[in-house]
Design an enzyme around this catalytic site. Structure first.
Site, PDB file in Angstrom:
ATOM      1  CG  ASN A  10      50.222  26.390  25.768  1.00  0.00           C
ATOM      2  OD1 ASN A  10      51.419  26.614  25.895  1.00  0.00           O
ATOM      3  ND2 ASN A  10      49.294  27.266  26.112  1.00  0.00           N
ATOM      4  CG  ASN A  11      47.950  20.208  20.564  1.00  0.00           C
ATOM      5  OD1 ASN A  11      48.748  19.288  20.438  1.00  0.00           O
ATOM      6  ND2 ASN A  11      46.658  20.071  20.332  1.00  0.00           N
ATOM      7  CB  ALA A  12      53.042  18.422  23.059  1.00  0.00           C
ATOM      8  CG  HIS A  13      49.612  15.423  20.147  1.00  0.00           C
ATOM      9  ND1 HIS A  13      50.328  14.253  20.097  1.00  0.00           N
ATOM     10  CD2 HIS A  13      48.843  15.342  21.257  1.00  0.00           C
ATOM     11  CE1 HIS A  13      50.004  13.491  21.117  1.00  0.00           C
ATOM     12  NE2 HIS A  13      49.107  14.136  21.849  1.00  0.00           N
ATOM     13  CE  LYS A  14      46.106  22.689  17.042  1.00  0.00           C
ATOM     14  NZ  LYS A  14      45.534  24.033  17.163  1.00  0.00           N
ATOM     15  CG  ASP A  70      40.861  27.100  15.936  1.00  0.00           C
ATOM     16  OD1 ASP A  70      41.215  26.103  16.607  1.00  0.00           O
ATOM     17  OD2 ASP A  70      39.747  27.620  16.053  1.00  0.00           O
ATOM     18  CG  PHE A 151      46.602  15.012  17.760  1.00  0.00           C
ATOM     19  CD1 PHE A 151      45.835  16.160  17.850  1.00  0.00           C
ATOM     20  CD2 PHE A 151      47.686  15.008  16.887  1.00  0.00           C
ATOM     21  CE1 PHE A 151      46.137  17.284  17.090  1.00  0.00           C
ATOM     22  CE2 PHE A 151      47.998  16.127  16.124  1.00  0.00           C
ATOM     23  CZ  PHE A 151      47.219  17.267  16.231  1.00  0.00           C
ATOM     24  N   GLY A 152      43.299  13.620  18.324  1.00  0.00           N
ATOM     25  CA  GLY A 152      41.994  14.182  17.982  1.00  0.00           C
ATOM     26  C   GLY A 152      41.109  13.171  17.270  1.00  0.00           C
ATOM     27  CE  LYS A 174      47.159  14.413  11.262  1.00  0.00           C
ATOM     28  NZ  LYS A 174      47.054  14.573  12.701  1.00  0.00           N
TER      29      LYS A 174
END
EC number: 3.6.1.66
Length: 194
Positions: A10-14, A70, A151-152, A174
């Site tokens: 559900n992580n849009a960035h990922k 993960d 992010f993160g 990246k």
């Protein structure tokens, strides 16, 4: 015909990052695309275990080939922490990247050894079989945040061979060198080979 694969996040960035890495190699479906609005618990003690929990949940409940990842930041002088707890390192509900970074920087105060690695584990469930892929990028944690992209922990992680953080390098670079890129590229190579 392109292979359809669900990316269980559900992580849009990922999702954006992995989609850019995969390009047009597969038809990538998100959890929203399959109307999955379940928050799949990440209760395993390892990155591989959490990735498997997510991919197997989708395969069991939706019957769709799926992969999940993960990722953890593993800091040498902290015994591999935050590791599997990277997204919720500062505690509390949800994922608070700013609080996580501040806690990490606080715990590294006064430490000379700031070596770290980002590690991504991908679990692919394809036609009832599980396959695991891993990507690792080594680097170090700097003393203060730099950069605006990503992010993160990206603003405090400088990968080996570079003098800028992931957040300063920008998504294009990246996405070529990151732990996730390395793992996703292994996934792509595998998909091309079958």
């Amino acid at each position: 015909m392109k292979r359809k694969l669900v990316f269980a996040t559900n992580n849009a960035h990922k999702l954006e990052e992995v989609s850019a890495i995969l390009g047009d190699k597969v038809e990538l479906l998100s959890l929203n695309d399959i109307n999955c609005h379940t928050d799949i618990p990440e209760t395993a003690e390892t990155l591989e275990g959490n990735a498997y929990l997510k991919s197997s949940f989708i395969y069991r409940n939706y019957g769709l080939n799926c992969f999940a990842d993960d990722t953890g930041l593993e800091v040498e002088s902290l015994g591999g922490a935050p590791g599997v707890y990277s997204a919720r390192y500062a505690g509390g509900e949800g994922h608070n990247a700013e609080a996580n970074m501040l806690k990490l920087l606080h715990e590294l105060e006064g430490k000379d050894n700031r070596r770290a690695q980002f590690r991504t584990a991908i679990s692919l469930i394809l036609d009832e079989k599980e396959y695991l892929f891993e990507g690792i990028i080594k680097g170090e944690i700097i003393k203060e945040k730099r950069g605006d992209s990503g992010f993160g922990y990206d603003p405090v992680f400088v990968p080996e061979g570079y003098d800028r953080t992931f957040a300063e390098l920008g998504n294009e670079i990246k996405n070529q060198i990151s732990h996730r890129a390395l793992a996703v590229n292994k996934l792509c190579e595998f998909l091309r080979s079958i």
